[in-house]
Design a protein around this motif. Structure first.
Motif, mmCIF file in Angstrom:
data_model
loop_
_atom_site.group_PDB
_atom_site.id
_atom_site.type_symbol
_atom_site.label_atom_id
_atom_site.label_comp_id
_atom_site.label_asym_id
_atom_site.label_seq_id
_atom_site.Cartn_x
_atom_site.Cartn_y
_atom_site.Cartn_z
ATOM 1 N N GLY A 174 -2.176 -2.051 -1.857
ATOM 2 C CA GLY A 174 -0.965 -2.336 -1.092
ATOM 3 C C GLY A 174 0.249 -2.562 -1.975
ATOM 4 N N ALA A 175 0.150 -2.236 -3.259
ATOM 5 C CA ALA A 175 1.258 -2.427 -4.195
ATOM 6 C C ALA A 175 2.512 -1.734 -3.685
ATOM 7 C CB ALA A 175 0.868 -1.897 -5.569
ATOM 8 N N THR A 176 3.615 -2.475 -3.676
ATOM 9 C CA THR A 176 4.871 -1.954 -3.140
ATOM 10 C C THR A 176 6.022 -2.382 -4.035
ATOM 11 O OG1 THR A 176 4.016 -2.098 -0.875
ATOM 12 C CG2 THR A 176 6.409 -1.901 -1.138
ATOM 13 N N VAL B 54 8.997 0.760 -1.131
ATOM 14 C CA VAL B 54 8.419 2.035 -1.570
ATOM 15 C C VAL B 54 6.947 1.787 -1.892
ATOM 16 C CG1 VAL B 54 8.533 3.925 -3.229
ATOM 17 C CG2 VAL B 54 10.636 2.731 -2.539
ATOM 18 N N PRO B 55 6.017 2.132 -0.976
ATOM 19 C CA PRO B 55 4.585 1.923 -1.251
ATOM 20 C C PRO B 55 4.121 2.792 -2.418
ATOM 21 C CG PRO B 55 4.988 2.365 1.085
ATOM 22 C CD PRO B 55 6.249 2.700 0.359
ATOM 23 N N MET B 56 3.426 2.201 -3.369
ATOM 24 C CA MET B 56 2.921 2.961 -4.515
ATOM 25 C C MET B 56 1.798 3.908 -4.100
ATOM 26 S SD MET B 56 4.737 2.266 -7.208
ATOM 27 C CE MET B 56 6.042 2.489 -5.995
ATOM 28 N N LEU C 31 -5.670 4.748 -5.118
ATOM 29 C CA LEU C 31 -4.960 3.736 -5.885
ATOM 30 C C LEU C 31 -5.597 2.369 -5.670
ATOM 31 C CD1 LEU C 31 -2.355 3.097 -7.624
ATOM 32 C CD2 LEU C 31 -1.287 2.490 -5.431
ATOM 33 N N ILE C 32 -5.779 1.617 -6.761
ATOM 34 C CA ILE C 32 -6.326 0.263 -6.633
ATOM 35 C C ILE C 32 -5.371 -0.790 -7.201
ATOM 36 C CG2 ILE C 32 -8.725 1.023 -6.653
ATOM 37 C CD1 ILE C 32 -8.894 0.228 -9.577
ATOM 38 N N GLY C 33 -4.197 -0.373 -7.676
ATOM 39 C CA GLY C 33 -3.219 -1.328 -8.187
ATOM 40 C C GLY C 33 -2.308 -0.687 -9.208
ATOM 41 N N VAL C 34 -1.273 -1.428 -9.610
ATOM 42 C CA VAL C 34 -0.335 -0.950 -10.623
ATOM 43 C C VAL C 34 -0.242 -1.977 -11.744
ATOM 44 C CG1 VAL C 34 1.029 0.426 -9.016
ATOM 45 C CG2 VAL C 34 1.661 -1.958 -9.441
#
Length: 684
Positions: free
Chosen positions: A217-219, A269-271, A286-289
């Motif tokens: 859910g990184a945004t 802006v959703p990653m 995607l699991i994170g940034v």
């Protein structure tokens, strides 16, 4: 007394025997010479390569404030209609071969039926050509030419260090191809958490926010105002495949357009919308940034060359002086003119400081095989070349010896057997048209091109310089011998018409040319800063070895492209046999040994401290955890790799056979690497 009429002498047979003996001896000696000649040629080329590398380093030192942050291999993919650049961590710096399956008789490479361009620009040093973050503070404004009045060509001039650059003709907000040539300002400051509501908290244009970086859910939340703003985003994401394997993916150019809003706020802006195929593989999610990797900066707006700058309202505007190549050869000479409003313009940061506006450029080098000699036109008089005789009084000329000789000549046979047509891009001809040349001289003080008319070399009014391509010597011709100055003709960058420079002595110029041995001078720049990751490191990233593994616990791992680079660590906690110490250390990233379980290049503490070092330490000298083991990993060096190949090959009608010929030719690459400690100057 009778005397014998026989006279002592040598028979024909004896003479023939002697000749045969001499021939055998001579042939034996002659066999020594080809090897000796080859050795002398190789030694000479090696010396030339070393000289070229040193000359390139000296040129970089003189412009250290404009050094790029790094130079990386990339690949591209379309996301939501936008072309996005992603670092190619699989590309090794020593991999010089093209990724293609066919080569046609016109020199174009094909992969799965798609034309990917000429073989020269898709092999050798050109496999690593994406320049990230070259630039400096917006230069002070001045007229492009002293004879020009008005504001059309009054601004801050910046010449890219590795031009020409790959370029696209389109000027349009949201253009799919803007990613190839991006100009952007200072990075905004990052804050973790939900952005505040402008109604209850003052809006801060210099901040952007990130929520949920540790999951899918990184945004990223970018500032939004009453005017549209375009941003350049860089980020490293972690993705997982169906087999639960985790890897990192670095996006270096993702364009975000924040439309105008009635009130100041933030756009989410959703990653997960950024890290999608083809940037990641099918089946990966995607699991994170990586928080430390997030960079957001506003883009400058490119306006047409003939349009006026808006003025004080918009310091984020620039023009490109070269307007003759787009649509012709997809190239640009790389001379940028910035709005006068950008000079002495300051932007705030999260620490409350006001920073001068910087202009940074991401672009692809058009061809590392185009060599660039930069110097000031000599002031002394020298003799004209023998074929430069002109009628009337003798004219003065100033000569300069280029770094290399044996320059390619337009019209002669090229490396692949085809006719050599020039450097691959066009320049003005002074009469409203264009021409492709084998030697181009650019005036770095204005962006103009010095006049050259192949059909009228003897006329110094039509031709500003002459070149002895065999010896690598260039002469600048005086068009008016009645005055003591060196008067030459320059194509005015405003409209490319010929104008007279009253005295060119001491002016800064850049000479571009290619050589018969395919010399390439490639700059390899260690990253200004390395982002720590928990998985396999990509370009511009590093990862600690497993602390419980004796084979890894003293190592810091890097990507393949960082092999051989010098890196420095500002702070690190290290376990020695005598106890824990905080150190600052630097060293070379070396190739993995056969027993290394990770098989990636690494910096090893044992190379610095020997057997006394035990491992990286998760705690400091007092046993307290500081929340980090290593802090501040940065590149400390710039290397210039010179490649050359004296062999030739011939293209035919069979695409597969041509590819085999290119592969065999590519095995003849020779190299010389020169490295120096050099870091970017100026303010970022």
């Amino acid at each position: 007394m009778n005397r014998s009429r026989r006279t002592a002498g040598t028979s024909l047979v004896e003479i023939l025997v002697v000749i045969v003996v001499f021939l055998i001896g001579i042939l034996a000696i002659v066999q020594i010479f080809p090897g000796g000649f080859r050795l002398l040629g190789l030694t000479r080329s090696q010396s030339q390569a070393t000289g070229l590398a040193r000359a390139t380093i000296e040129r970089l030192k003189s412009g250290a404030e404009q050094l790029p942050e790094r130079i990386v291999p990339v690949r591209y993919g379309l996301v939501g209609g936008n072309l996005v650049a992603v670092t190619d961590s699989t590309r090794r710096s020593g991999d010089l071969g093209p990724t293609a399956d066919s080569l046609d008789q016109n020199g174009n490479l094909f992969l799965a039926g798609d034309n990917i361009g000429g073989w020269r620009r898709a092999s050798g040093a050109n496999m690593v050509n994406r320049v990230i973050g070259e630039g400096a503070i917006v230069p002070a404004p001045r007229p492009v030419n002293s004879s020009i009045s008005g504001d059309l060509y009054y601004g801050g001039l910046m010449t890219l260090q590795f031009g020409p650059a790959v370029f696209n003709n389109e000027i349009a907000t949201g253009s799919n191809n803007d990613v190839v040539f991006n100009v952007y300002g200072n990075d905004l400051s990052l804050s973790l958490g939900v952005p505040p509501a402008p109604a209850t908290d003052p809006f801060r244009m210099y901040l952007f926010y990130c929520t949920n970086p540790e999951n899918n859910g990184a945004t990223v939340h970018v500032p939004q105002t009453n005017s549209p703003i375009r941003y350049r985003l860089a980020a490293t994401g972690y993705v997982r495949d169906a087999m639960n394997n985790v890897r990192s993916v670095e996006v270096v150019d993702y364009i975000i357009t924040a439309p105008a809003s009635g009130s100041y706020g933030y756009m989410a802006v959703p990653m997960s919308a950024v890290f999608v195929p083809p940037l990641i593989n099918a089946g990966e999610t995607l699991i994170g940034v990586e928080v430390d990797s997030l960079q957001l900066a506003p883009l400058f707006t490119r306006i047409n060359k003939a349009d006026s700058f808006v003025g004080v309202q918009n310091p984020y505007e620039y023009k490109l002086i070269d307007d003759v190549n787009p649509g012709v050869s997809n190239a640009n000479m790389g001379v940028l003119l910035f709005s006068p409003a950008g000079y002495n313009y300051y932007v705030p940061n999260a620490q409350g400081r006001r920073m001068p506006l910087a202009a940074r450029v991401n672009y692809n080098v058009y061809d590392w095989g185009i060599l660039r000699d930069e110097f000031r036109i000599p002031t002394g008089d020298t003799a004209q070349p023998s074929d430069a005789a002109v009628e009337g009084p003798a004219r003065r000329s100033q000569a300069f010896k280029l770094t290399l000789n044996s320059l390619k000549v337009k019209g002669n046979s090229d490396t692949d057997g085809r006719t050599y047509n020039g450097l691959g891009f066009v320049v003005p001809n002074g009469g409203g048209g264009t021409q492709e040349l084998d030697v181009v001289v650019q005036d770095t003080e204005t962006g103009g091109i010095y006049a050259y008319n192949p059909a009228n070399l003897r006329d110094p009014i039509a031709t500003a310089y002459r070149v002895d391509r065999s010896s690598g010597t260039i002469w600048f011709q005086d068009r008016n011998s009645a005055t003591p100055e060196l008067e030459v003709t320059l194509y005015n960058p405003v409209d490319w018409t010929p104008i007279s420079i009253p005295d060119a002595r001491g002016r800064s110029v850049r000479v571009m040319y290619q050589t018969a041995q395919e010399f390439q001078a490639q700059v390899m720049k260690a990253a200004d800063r390395y982002v720590g990751v928990s998985g396999v490191p990509g370009v511009g990233q590093c990862a600690l070895g497993a602390l419980g593994d004796p084979a890894q616990q003293t190592k810091l791992y890097f990507s393949n492209s960082d092999l051989g680079r010098n890196v420095a660590i500002n702070e690190a906690f290290v376990q020695f046999a005598s106890g824990i110490r905080k150190v600052s250390v630097s060293g070379i990233v070396k190739a993995p040994t056969a027993l290394d379980p990770v098989q990636l290049p690494s910096f090893d503490l044992r190379d610095i401290y020997g057997a006394d070092v035990v491992a990286w330490s998760p705690v400091d000298e007092t046993g307290k955890s500081q929340g980090y083991i290593i802090r501040g990993v940065r590149g400390a060096s710039v290397a210039v790799r010179v490649l050359w190949n004296p062999q030739k090959f011939t293209l035919g009608t069979n695409g597969a056979a041509n590819m085999d010929s290119l592969d065999r030719w590519g095995q003849g690459w020779r190299k010389s690497v020169t490295e120096t400690y050099l870091q970017k100057g100026g303010t970022q």
